[in-house]
Design a protein around this motif. Structure first.
Motif, PDB file in Angstrom:
ATOM      1  N   PHE A 294       2.521  -5.627   3.962  1.00 37.63           N
ATOM      2  CA  PHE A 294       1.911  -4.542   4.724  1.00 37.63           C
ATOM      3  C   PHE A 294       0.483  -4.906   5.123  1.00 37.63           C
ATOM      4  N   PHE A 295      -0.258  -5.472   4.182  1.00 33.08           N
ATOM      5  CA  PHE A 295      -1.652  -5.853   4.428  1.00 33.08           C
ATOM      6  C   PHE A 295      -1.748  -6.892   5.547  1.00 33.08           C
ATOM      7  N   LEU A 296      -0.819  -7.853   5.554  1.00 32.68           N
ATOM      8  CA  LEU A 296      -0.854  -8.948   6.529  1.00 32.68           C
ATOM      9  C   LEU A 296      -0.141  -8.621   7.842  1.00 32.68           C
TER      10      LEU A 296
ATOM     11  N   GLU B 278       2.097  -6.352  16.255  1.00 31.30           N
ATOM     12  CA  GLU B 278       3.415  -6.670  16.813  1.00 31.30           C
ATOM     13  C   GLU B 278       4.519  -6.433  15.772  1.00 31.30           C
ATOM     14  N   MET B 279       4.228  -6.762  14.532  1.00 25.99           N
ATOM     15  CA  MET B 279       5.201  -6.586  13.454  1.00 25.99           C
ATOM     16  C   MET B 279       5.435  -5.098  13.158  1.00 25.99           C
TER      17      MET B 279
ATOM     18  N   ASP C 123      -9.153   0.390   8.472  1.00 23.52           N
ATOM     19  CA  ASP C 123      -7.990  -0.081   9.224  1.00 23.52           C
ATOM     20  C   ASP C 123      -6.714  -0.034   8.381  1.00 23.52           C
ATOM     21  N   PHE C 124      -6.801  -0.436   7.116  1.00 21.30           N
ATOM     22  CA  PHE C 124      -5.637  -0.388   6.225  1.00 21.30           C
ATOM     23  C   PHE C 124      -5.150   1.051   6.082  1.00 21.30           C
ATOM     24  N   VAL C 125      -6.084   1.976   5.854  1.00 18.18           N
ATOM     25  CA  VAL C 125      -5.720   3.382   5.687  1.00 18.18           C
ATOM     26  C   VAL C 125      -5.143   3.928   6.990  1.00 18.18           C
ATOM     27  N   ALA C 126      -5.723   3.560   8.124  1.00 16.97           N
ATOM     28  CA  ALA C 126      -5.199   4.020   9.416  1.00 16.97           C
ATOM     29  C   ALA C 126      -3.779   3.499   9.644  1.00 16.97           C
TER      30      ALA C 126
END
Length: 186
Positions: free
Chosen positions: A103-105, A109-110, A136-139
């Motif tokens: 998820f982090f990476l 597109e993915m 950004d991670f939370v969004a």
């Protein structure tokens, strides 16, 4: 574990006294906690040392104490979280460490074809020198409707950072500090 003194190291005065040492306090078993606090939501971590064959018993306990809709089960281990999901698909789980890494990476597109494996992320603010919990991670998590909880939130500075990010929850060794800071924000 039940033979150990759960109050042995507890001190409120820097080690001058240990008021609960030798008082017969033991670490409760999960069923004892569930029975003592009916209806209270629980967060249960499956350690990687737990035998995979023991995981259905955890699911059975959560069901027996009517926690199927008031539990979140987490594990760093993909094997353990997969086994729990198989045993109890109706009970929420958090992402495993492998799932969080993906998820982090994950690139934009993915994201187009991504299906979250569960409804909740439980992550540390940083991991191996990387900042995990960023706006950004939370969004990204919010785009997928995911719950985001942080663990190891044990200082006022960390609590404030997590409050600023608008997380759903925090796991802390200092619940009084967390409560105080949340109350101050309201």
């Amino acid at each position: 574990i039940q033979e150990l003194d759960a109050g042995y190291n507890y001190t409120q005065d820097g080690g001058a006294t240990y008021p609960y040492r030798g008082q017969g306090l033991v670490v409760p078993q999960l069923d004892e906690v569930l029975a003592a606090f009916p209806g209270v939501p629980v967060n249960v971590e499956i350690k990687s040392s737990v035998a995979l064959s023991d995981i259905p018993a955890l699911a059975d306990s959560l069901r027996a104490y009517n926690r199927a809709n008031k539990a979140l089960v987490a594990s760093f281990s993909q094997d353990h979280i997969s086994a729990f999901r198989e045993a109890a698909p109706e009970i929420w789980t958090a992402f495993s460490q492998d799932e969080v890494t993906y998820f982090f990476l994950m690139t934009p597109e993915m994201e187009e074809s991504y299906e979250p494996p569960s409804p909740a992320l439980q992550v540390p603010p940083t991991f191996s020198g990387l900042t995990v919990l960023t706006p950004d991670f939370v969004a990204k998590a919010r785009r997928f409707g995911l719950r985001v909880d942080a663990f190891d939130i044990n200082t006022a500075e960390r609590v404030q950072e997590m409050l600023d990010l608008g997380l759903n929850g925090m796991i802390t060794n200092d619940p009084a500090l967390l409560r105080e800071m949340i109350d101050a924000q309201n």
